[in-house]
Design a protein around this motif. Structure first.
Motif, PDB file in Angstrom:
ATOM      1  N   ASN A  50       0.814  -1.209   0.000  1.00 59.95           N
ATOM      2  CA  ASN A  50       0.000   0.000   0.000  1.00 59.95           C
ATOM      3  C   ASN A  50       0.850   1.263   0.000  1.00 59.95           C
ATOM      4  O   ASN A  50       0.497   2.263  -0.640  1.00 59.95           O
ATOM      5  CB  ASN A  50      -0.934   0.007   1.213  1.00 59.95           C
ATOM      6  CG  ASN A  50      -2.057  -0.994   1.094  1.00 59.95           C
ATOM      7  OD1 ASN A  50      -2.416  -1.416  -0.001  1.00 59.95           O
ATOM      8  ND2 ASN A  50      -2.631  -1.391   2.216  1.00 59.95           N
ATOM      9  N   GLU A  51       1.961   1.231   0.718  1.00 64.34           N
ATOM     10  CA  GLU A  51       2.795   2.428   0.812  1.00 64.34           C
ATOM     11  C   GLU A  51       3.411   2.796  -0.530  1.00 64.34           C
ATOM     12  O   GLU A  51       3.690   3.973  -0.781  1.00 64.34           O
ATOM     13  CB  GLU A  51       3.879   2.236   1.876  1.00 64.34           C
ATOM     14  CG  GLU A  51       3.324   2.348   3.296  1.00 64.34           C
ATOM     15  CD  GLU A  51       4.389   2.221   4.364  1.00 64.34           C
ATOM     16  OE1 GLU A  51       5.475   1.666   4.047  1.00 64.34           O
ATOM     17  OE2 GLU A  51       4.140   2.674   5.492  1.00 64.34           O
TER      18      GLU A  51
ATOM     19  N   ASP B 271      -0.540   4.889   0.340  1.00 59.89           N
ATOM     20  CA  ASP B 271      -1.520   4.598   1.392  1.00 59.89           C
ATOM     21  C   ASP B 271      -0.816   3.969   2.593  1.00 59.89           C
ATOM     22  O   ASP B 271      -0.353   2.828   2.524  1.00 59.89           O
ATOM     23  CB  ASP B 271      -2.603   3.648   0.865  1.00 59.89           C
ATOM     24  CG  ASP B 271      -3.483   4.303  -0.177  1.00 59.89           C
ATOM     25  OD1 ASP B 271      -3.973   5.408   0.089  1.00 59.89           O
ATOM     26  OD2 ASP B 271      -3.664   3.717  -1.257  1.00 59.89           O
ATOM     27  N   ASP B 272      -0.744   4.698   3.686  1.00 63.51           N
ATOM     28  CA  ASP B 272       0.022   4.242   4.849  1.00 63.51           C
ATOM     29  C   ASP B 272      -0.824   3.423   5.815  1.00 63.51           C
ATOM     30  O   ASP B 272      -1.104   3.833   6.939  1.00 63.51           O
ATOM     31  CB  ASP B 272       0.661   5.444   5.568  1.00 63.51           C
ATOM     32  CG  ASP B 272      -0.350   6.498   5.955  1.00 63.51           C
ATOM     33  OD1 ASP B 272      -1.455   6.526   5.370  1.00 63.51           O
ATOM     34  OD2 ASP B 272      -0.047   7.305   6.843  1.00 63.51           O
ATOM     35  N   HIS B 273      -1.241   2.243   5.371  1.00 62.95           N
ATOM     36  CA  HIS B 273      -1.946   1.307   6.253  1.00 62.95           C
ATOM     37  C   HIS B 273      -1.734  -0.102   5.720  1.00 62.95           C
ATOM     38  O   HIS B 273      -1.372  -0.286   4.556  1.00 62.95           O
ATOM     39  CB  HIS B 273      -3.450   1.622   6.336  1.00 62.95           C
ATOM     40  CG  HIS B 273      -4.222   1.148   5.138  1.00 62.95           C
ATOM     41  ND1 HIS B 273      -4.824  -0.093   5.091  1.00 62.95           N
ATOM     42  CD2 HIS B 273      -4.475   1.722   3.945  1.00 62.95           C
ATOM     43  CE1 HIS B 273      -5.415  -0.255   3.917  1.00 62.95           C
ATOM     44  NE2 HIS B 273      -5.216   0.834   3.198  1.00 62.95           N
TER      45      HIS B 273
ATOM     46  N   ASP C 127      -5.502   8.732  11.528  1.00 62.75           N
ATOM     47  CA  ASP C 127      -5.016   7.400  11.153  1.00 62.75           C
ATOM     48  C   ASP C 127      -5.722   6.966   9.864  1.00 62.75           C
ATOM     49  O   ASP C 127      -6.953   7.047   9.767  1.00 62.75           O
ATOM     50  CB  ASP C 127      -5.306   6.407  12.281  1.00 62.75           C
ATOM     51  CG  ASP C 127      -4.884   4.999  11.940  1.00 62.75           C
ATOM     52  OD1 ASP C 127      -3.699   4.679  12.132  1.00 62.75           O
ATOM     53  OD2 ASP C 127      -5.740   4.226  11.459  1.00 62.75           O
ATOM     54  N   THR C 128      -4.952   6.505   8.867  1.00 60.02           N
ATOM     55  CA  THR C 128      -5.542   6.199   7.567  1.00 60.02           C
ATOM     56  C   THR C 128      -6.591   5.088   7.646  1.00 60.02           C
ATOM     57  O   THR C 128      -7.685   5.212   7.090  1.00 60.02           O
ATOM     58  CB  THR C 128      -4.445   5.827   6.554  1.00 60.02           C
ATOM     59  OG1 THR C 128      -3.641   6.989   6.310  1.00 60.02           O
ATOM     60  CG2 THR C 128      -5.035   5.351   5.239  1.00 60.02           C
ATOM     61  N   ALA C 129      -6.295   3.987   8.325  1.00 63.68           N
ATOM     62  CA  ALA C 129      -7.276   2.900   8.431  1.00 63.68           C
ATOM     63  C   ALA C 129      -8.525   3.370   9.166  1.00 63.68           C
ATOM     64  O   ALA C 129      -9.651   3.024   8.791  1.00 63.68           O
ATOM     65  CB  ALA C 129      -6.656   1.699   9.133  1.00 63.68           C
TER      66      ALA C 129
ATOM     67  N   ARG D 136      -4.832  13.136   2.362  1.00 62.42           N
ATOM     68  CA  ARG D 136      -3.745  13.030   1.398  1.00 62.42           C
ATOM     69  C   ARG D 136      -3.525  11.602   0.894  1.00 62.42           C
ATOM     70  O   ARG D 136      -2.970  11.407  -0.187  1.00 62.42           O
ATOM     71  CB  ARG D 136      -2.448  13.564   2.007  1.00 62.42           C
ATOM     72  CG  ARG D 136      -2.554  14.935   2.621  1.00 62.42           C
ATOM     73  CD  ARG D 136      -3.279  15.967   1.757  1.00 62.42           C
ATOM     74  NE  ARG D 136      -2.509  16.382   0.595  1.00 62.42           N
ATOM     75  CZ  ARG D 136      -2.892  17.340  -0.242  1.00 62.42           C
ATOM     76  NH1 ARG D 136      -4.051  17.954  -0.075  1.00 62.42           N
ATOM     77  NH2 ARG D 136      -2.136  17.655  -1.271  1.00 62.42           N
ATOM     78  N   ALA D 137      -3.926  10.582   1.644  1.00 58.35           N
ATOM     79  CA  ALA D 137      -3.775   9.204   1.175  1.00 58.35           C
ATOM     80  C   ALA D 137      -4.735   8.967   0.006  1.00 58.35           C
ATOM     81  O   ALA D 137      -5.926   9.270   0.116  1.00 58.35           O
ATOM     82  CB  ALA D 137      -4.060   8.220   2.304  1.00 58.35           C
ATOM     83  N   PRO D 138      -4.261   8.443  -1.113  1.00 56.65           N
ATOM     84  CA  PRO D 138      -5.133   8.247  -2.276  1.00 56.65           C
ATOM     85  C   PRO D 138      -6.403   7.445  -1.995  1.00 56.65           C
ATOM     86  O   PRO D 138      -7.477   7.800  -2.474  1.00 56.65           O
ATOM     87  CB  PRO D 138      -4.226   7.517  -3.277  1.00 56.65           C
ATOM     88  CG  PRO D 138      -2.849   7.957  -2.918  1.00 56.65           C
ATOM     89  CD  PRO D 138      -2.859   8.077  -1.413  1.00 56.65           C
TER      90      PRO D 138
END
Length: 231
Positions: A34-35, A39-41, A70-72, A99-101
């Motif tokens: 994911n990164e 996407d940081d999760h 937190d992204t998740a 900011r995470a796609p």
């Protein structure tokens, strides 16, 4: 003689317990994949959706989950919120903070798209100087092209795509390319021009596409979807 007991109610699930549950689902290998996409999760989305199904609609909880950054947790928030409960300014601020796609994708698709402010935000975001925000405007435009194109200046959209897509930042370029493809797929009268633009710009022409998947390269995408529909 036995006495009746009153059933106890399980404590309501709150932010901290849900964050702990999400942390327990973290898969380092999935996070690494994911990164690479920003996407940081590392949470399996099928398992995340199962949590959302258990929680059902919980708008106040959703706003608390979003506030954790937190992204998740934010992805979960987007599944349990009430889209029509957000004010326009809230949705605008959320997009600028997303900011995470994957968070942006779900925010636009699952929340903004169901909001009474969707069209106003679409028009506003299309002229935003931030390319990430602008990309959300193009994503909403793709939805209109498919579902309610009346009133859209499709030729004008093609003019902009032709002039700007080749050198646009990656996320904005992807959103413009999606619009180009949907114009070509949904509007036979504009299909020749959409194909010509795609062929000349060659955006995503060499994008690695797994077998049995449709290429995001607009000419291939358009021709494949037209072939499937028999149009």
């Amino acid at each position: 003689m036995a006495t009746a007991t009153t059933p106890t109610t399980a404590p309501e699930e709150g932010v901290e317990s849900l964050l702990a549950e999400l942390r327990a689902l973290e898969d380092p290998r999935m996070r690494a994949v994911n990164e690479r996409r920003g996407d940081d999760h590392g949470v399996n989305l099928t398992k995340l959706r199962a949590i959302a199904k258990r929680l059902k609609t919980r708008h106040e909880l959703a706003t608390d989950l979003w506030a954790t950054e937190d992204t998740a947790a934010r992805l979960l928030a987007l599944l349990v919120c009430r889209p029509k409960a957000f004010e326009r300014a809230e949705l605008d601020a959320m997009l600028r903070d997303a900011r995470a796609p994957k968070v942006q994708d779900w925010l636009v698709s699952y929340v903004v798209g169901k909001s009474p402010h969707a069209e106003d935000l679409r028009v506003s975001w299309l002229t935003d100087p931030d390319p990430v925000v602008e990309s959300a405007g193009w994503d909403l435009t793709s939805v209109r092209i498919r579902k309610s194109p009346a009133g859209l200046d499709l030729d004008g959209l093609l003019d902009v795509i032709d002039a700007r897509m080749k050198d646009a930042p990656e996320r904005l370029q992807w959103s413009m390319n999606t619009c180009l493809a949907h114009i070509g797929i949904e509007h036979p009268d504009l299909r020749p021009r959409a194909l010509l633009i795609g062929e000349r710009l060659e955006v995503l022409k060499d994008y690695p596409t797994p077998p049995n998947c449709t290429s995001p390269y607009a000419p291939d995408w358009i021709n494949e979807m037209v072939r499937r529909s028999g149009a």
